[in-house]
Design an enzyme around this catalytic site. Structure first.
Site, PDB file in Angstrom:
ATOM      1  N   ASN A 195     -10.011   0.102  -0.395  1.00  0.00           N
ATOM      2  CA  ASN A 195      -8.553   0.211  -0.292  1.00  0.00           C
ATOM      3  C   ASN A 195      -7.934  -0.401  -1.547  1.00  0.00           C
ATOM      4  OD1 ASN A 195      -5.851  -0.214   0.270  1.00  0.00           O
ATOM      5  ND2 ASN A 195      -6.192  -1.068   2.316  1.00  0.00           N
ATOM      6  N   HIS A 238      -3.399   7.390   2.287  1.00  0.00           N
ATOM      7  CA  HIS A 238      -3.741   6.050   1.802  1.00  0.00           C
ATOM      8  C   HIS A 238      -5.146   5.732   2.311  1.00  0.00           C
ATOM      9  CE1 HIS A 238      -3.881   1.924   0.910  1.00  0.00           C
ATOM     10  NE2 HIS A 238      -3.657   1.492   2.139  1.00  0.00           N
ATOM     11  N   CYS A 262       0.827  -1.233   0.000  1.00  0.00           N
ATOM     12  CA  CYS A 262       0.000   0.000   0.000  1.00  0.00           C
ATOM     13  C   CYS A 262       0.850   1.267   0.000  1.00  0.00           C
ATOM     14  CB  CYS A 262      -0.940  -0.001   1.195  1.00  0.00           C
ATOM     15  SG  CYS A 262      -2.065  -1.393   1.166  1.00  0.00           S
TER      16      CYS A 262
HETATM   17  O1  UT7 Z   1      -3.898  -0.942   3.617  1.00  0.00           O
HETATM   18  C1  UT7 Z   1      -2.898  -1.608   4.296  1.00  0.00           C
HETATM   19  C2  UT7 Z   1      -3.068  -1.610   5.727  1.00  0.00           C
HETATM   20  N1  UT7 Z   1      -4.311  -2.235   6.121  1.00  0.00           N
HETATM   21  C3  UT7 Z   1      -5.063  -1.627   7.004  1.00  0.00           C
HETATM   22  O2  UT7 Z   1      -4.741  -0.532   7.410  1.00  0.00           O
HETATM   23  C4  UT7 Z   1      -6.255  -2.358   7.562  1.00  0.00           C
HETATM   24  C5  UT7 Z   1      -6.384  -2.038   9.005  1.00  0.00           C
HETATM   25  N2  UT7 Z   1      -7.429  -2.789   9.669  1.00  0.00           N
HETATM   26  C6  UT7 Z   1      -8.746  -2.484   9.522  1.00  0.00           C
HETATM   27  O3  UT7 Z   1      -9.123  -1.647   8.740  1.00  0.00           O
HETATM   28  C7  UT7 Z   1      -9.698  -3.178  10.461  1.00  0.00           C
HETATM   29  O4  UT7 Z   1      -8.969  -3.936  11.389  1.00  0.00           O
HETATM   30  C8  UT7 Z   1     -10.765  -4.076   9.759  1.00  0.00           C
HETATM   31  C9  UT7 Z   1     -11.766  -3.225   9.037  1.00  0.00           C
HETATM   32  C10 UT7 Z   1     -10.114  -5.045   8.800  1.00  0.00           C
HETATM   33  C11 UT7 Z   1     -11.513  -4.882  10.841  1.00  0.00           C
HETATM   34  O5  UT7 Z   1     -12.121  -3.981  11.758  1.00  0.00           O
HETATM   35  P1  UT7 Z   1     -11.892  -4.136  13.339  1.00  0.00           P
HETATM   36  O6  UT7 Z   1     -12.682  -3.072  13.969  1.00  0.00           O
HETATM   37  O7  UT7 Z   1     -10.411  -4.142  13.609  1.00  0.00           O
HETATM   38  O8  UT7 Z   1     -12.535  -5.547  13.646  1.00  0.00           O
HETATM   39  P2  UT7 Z   1     -11.863  -6.829  14.333  1.00  0.00           P
HETATM   40  O9  UT7 Z   1     -11.013  -7.559  13.343  1.00  0.00           O
HETATM   41  O10 UT7 Z   1     -11.265  -6.457  15.645  1.00  0.00           O
HETATM   42  O11 UT7 Z   1     -13.162  -7.698  14.618  1.00  0.00           O
HETATM   43  C12 UT7 Z   1     -14.174  -7.252  15.535  1.00  0.00           C
HETATM   44  C13 UT7 Z   1     -15.358  -8.195  15.425  1.00  0.00           C
HETATM   45  C14 UT7 Z   1     -14.967  -9.674  15.483  1.00  0.00           C
HETATM   46  O12 UT7 Z   1     -16.025 -10.365  16.103  1.00  0.00           O
HETATM   47  P3  UT7 Z   1     -15.913 -10.787  17.667  1.00  0.00           P
HETATM   48  O13 UT7 Z   1     -14.692 -11.660  17.761  1.00  0.00           O
HETATM   49  O14 UT7 Z   1     -15.765  -9.491  18.423  1.00  0.00           O
HETATM   50  O15 UT7 Z   1     -17.201 -11.494  17.914  1.00  0.00           O
HETATM   51  C15 UT7 Z   1     -14.906 -10.088  14.039  1.00  0.00           C
HETATM   52  O16 UT7 Z   1     -15.142 -11.470  13.843  1.00  0.00           O
HETATM   53  O17 UT7 Z   1     -15.992  -8.015  14.144  1.00  0.00           O
HETATM   54  C16 UT7 Z   1     -16.042  -9.273  13.446  1.00  0.00           C
HETATM   55  N3  UT7 Z   1     -15.898  -9.003  12.025  1.00  0.00           N
HETATM   56  C17 UT7 Z   1     -16.933  -8.745  11.223  1.00  0.00           C
HETATM   57  N4  UT7 Z   1     -18.258  -8.676  11.440  1.00  0.00           N
HETATM   58  C18 UT7 Z   1     -19.061  -8.370  10.409  1.00  0.00           C
HETATM   59  C19 UT7 Z   1     -14.751  -8.952  11.311  1.00  0.00           C
HETATM   60  N5  UT7 Z   1     -15.036  -8.660  10.018  1.00  0.00           N
HETATM   61  C20 UT7 Z   1     -16.371  -8.527   9.951  1.00  0.00           C
HETATM   62  C21 UT7 Z   1     -17.269  -8.235   8.890  1.00  0.00           C
HETATM   63  N6  UT7 Z   1     -18.574  -8.154   9.162  1.00  0.00           N
HETATM   64  N7  UT7 Z   1     -16.833  -8.014   7.636  1.00  0.00           N
END
Ligand code: UT7
Length: 319
Positions: free
Chosen positions: A276, A246, A114
């Site tokens: 992204n 980004h 990225c």
């Molecule tokens: O571009 C290069 C660099 N990349 C980035 O900068 C990406 C950075 N990361 C992110 O943007 C975020 O971490 C994500 C958008 C990918 C995920 O968001 P988050 O707020 O960090 O969610 P999480 O992974 O901590 O998950 C929280 C909860 C989990 O459920 P439990 O364990 O709390 O029950 C996940 O299973 O949300 C759940 N979850 C979802 N639920 C509905 C994860 N993905 C989804 C989804 N829909 N798509």
């Protein structure tokens, strides 16, 4: 007299096919509300069958060359940032060079995921400053959807495809003021595609990401980038007219804007409609804001990015 590089023209291109959050709801255990609240994304463009990264890069490059008011034959350097090249080799830059009927100038790919476009622009700027090139085509292009597991809701919701490009040319005034490039390979397993050439991995060629850990490091690192750029140039936050970040996640973008004390009106946001697009996200956003008249000649722009590696960096420029 010192030589600097200045942006002469910009271009962008998105594939026609759009995947909305509603489409994803039908494929995965997710909701439009969750995706919008956690990322700010509503839709993303993705390549169709047979469409490749270079297919996206070519029209973006042609638009940048037209906007610069030059002919392809005047380009004497091509640097292309991509994570999703059409082939392992030759480079996508060589394929693009051939499509543009340019012959003989150096052409090479940069892989910084990225952060790729920021790296590519920083490298091309140095070619121009040292007199090794006078008009460089710098491209960020991705068919990222090809390396996404569309059953993994933790990754597939955020990525999209596209291409952005700039032509930079030698000038006696900046232009590009500074570029700061960094990497720390200690973090490589938090965001990676484990597949390689003969590395013993037999799984699929898909992105694996520990999203929330990447998120935490991205926010703190991008905050440090702001301090680094301002200190290195003896500038105040108020000297920045535009932030072109980004486009990874709306919450990361907002955190960087807060660090700069910039209202969101001075931040170029495309993550809502593009998702992204990895190396394409910064040049696509920049092109959009130049073409719709928001970014004006003479204004100060801070581009920043963070991605797999980890890699991170910024380019500070006067447009
Ligand atoms: O571009 C290069 C660099 N990349 C980035 O900068 C990406 C950075 N990361 C992110 O943007 C975020 O971490 C994500 C958008 C990918 C995920 O968001 P988050 O707020 O960090 O969610 P999480 O992974 O901590 O998950 C929280 C909860 C989990 O459920 P439990 O364990 O709390 O029950 C996940 O299973 O949300 C759940 N979850 C979802 N639920 C509905 C994860 N993905 C989804 C989804 N829909 N798509």
């Amino acid at each position: 007299m010192s030589i600097y590089s200045r942006i002469l023209g910009t271009g962008g291109f998105l594939p026609k096919k759009v995947v909305t959050n509603r489409d994803l709801e039908r494929m995965l255990d997710t909701t439009d509300t969750w995706i919008q609240e956690r990322t700010g994304i509503k839709q993303r463009h993705v390549v169709s069958d047979g469409e490749t990264c270079v297919d996206l890069a070519e029209p973006a490059a042609r638009r940048a060359i037209d906007a610069a008011g030059i002919t392809p034959g005047e380009i004497d350097l091509i640097v292309m940032a991509t994570t999703t090249p059409d082939q392992i080799f030759p480079s996508s830059a060589c394929a693009l060079q051939n499509r543009l009927d340019i012959h003989g100038c150096p052409a090479f790919d940069i892989q910084a995921v990225c952060t790729g476009f920021v790296y590519a622009l920083g490298v091309a700027d140095k070619f121009i400053r040292t007199g090794s090139a006078s008009k460089a085509l710098v491209v960020g292009a991705e068919a990222f959807s090809r390396i996404i597991d569309w059953t993994d809701r933790g990754t597939c919701i955020i990525f999209g495809d596209g291409a952005g490009a700039v032509v930079i040319g030698a000038d006696h005034e900046p232009g590009i003021i500074t570029s700061c490039l960094h990497a720390d390979g200690a973090y490589r397993e938090l965001l990676h595609v484990p597949a390689g050439v003969g590395n013993g991995y037999n799984g699929a060629l898909f992105v694996e990401m520990k999203g929330n850990e990447v998120f935490r490091v991205a926010v703190t690192t991008l905050g440090r980038i702001v301090d680094e750029v301002l200190t290195a140039n003896g500038m105040e936050r108020s000297d920045i007219d535009w932030l072109v970040p980004h486009q990874a996640n709306m919450r990361i973008i907002q955190a960087t804007a807060r660090k700069l004390d910039l209202p969101m009106e001075q931040v170029v946001v495309t993550v809502d409609t593009h998702g992204n697009t990895s190396a394409a996200s910064v040049p696509l956003a920049f092109d959009q804001a130049v073409r719709d008249g928001r970014i004006q000649r003479g204004q100060v722009v801070l581009m920043e990015a963070f991605g797999g590696g980890f890699t991170w960096g910024s380019v500070l420029l006067r447009y």
